[in-house]
Design a protein around this motif. Structure first.
Motif: not given
Length: 169
Positions: A20-27, A42-59, A165-168
């Motif tokens: 999750l940390h890498r996802f939250n901090t990636a460009p 694309h709209r879905w992906a942009q929206q999720l990327a724009a709202h980073r960082p997420y405090p946890d996977v559930e969020a 994706l976000v599983s270590s």
């Protein structure tokens, strides 16, 4: 490997799992590209990327679910176009592969897009029966009902792909 619909990833989000940390901090473009492999809008992906960082996977999963409900028919069509019909492995009986191919073709004629289903929770030996039963049942749906079922299945697929994706590892 479970048999289910796969987007451009052919089975797993990105060539490697992120935490999750890498996802939250990636460009943003890198995070969006990874998200597009989970759900092809694309709209879905942009929206999720724009709202980073997420405090946890559930969020992150909750945001993905909410974003999935907010999409236009065009956004859903874009995501659906990135999917491929689920198939059976090469060790599946030839008759089962033929029956599934015929069912997929009938479904695509009826609804104009690939059949999607999330098979999380089912073992590989159950996949052929689950897919065939679901296609047969869903062929009886009116177009509006099937559009809703397809959207639900797409959100379920996205959830599983995001978790991968976000599983270590």
């Amino acid at each position: 490997m479970p048999v289910q619909n796969r987007g451009p990833l052919s089975g797993a989000p990105a060539a490697h799992a992120w935490d999750l940390h890498r996802f939250n901090t990636a460009p943003a473009p890198e995070a969006e590209a990874a998200l597009l492999e989970c759900f092809g809008s694309h709209r879905w992906a942009q929206q999720l990327a724009a709202h980073r960082p997420y405090p946890d996977v559930e969020a992150l999963l909750a945001a993905a679910e909410e974003a999935g409900y907010d999409l236009s028919p065009t956004d859903h069509a874009q995501a659906l176009a990135a999917e491929v019909s689920p198939g059976l492995g090469p060790d599946a009986p030839h008759a089962a592969r033929l029956a599934l191919a015929a069912a997929h073709a009938e479904y695509e004629r009826a609804f104009g897009h690939v059949f999607v289903i999330c098979l999380d929770g089912y073992g590989p030996s159950e996949h052929p029966d689950q897919m065939l039963a679901a296609i047969r049942a869903r062929l009886g749906h009116e177009e509006e009902r099937e559009r809703a079922v397809t959207a639900d299945e797409m959100r379920r697929l996205a959830r599983g792909r995001i978790m991968a994706l976000v599983s270590s590892q």
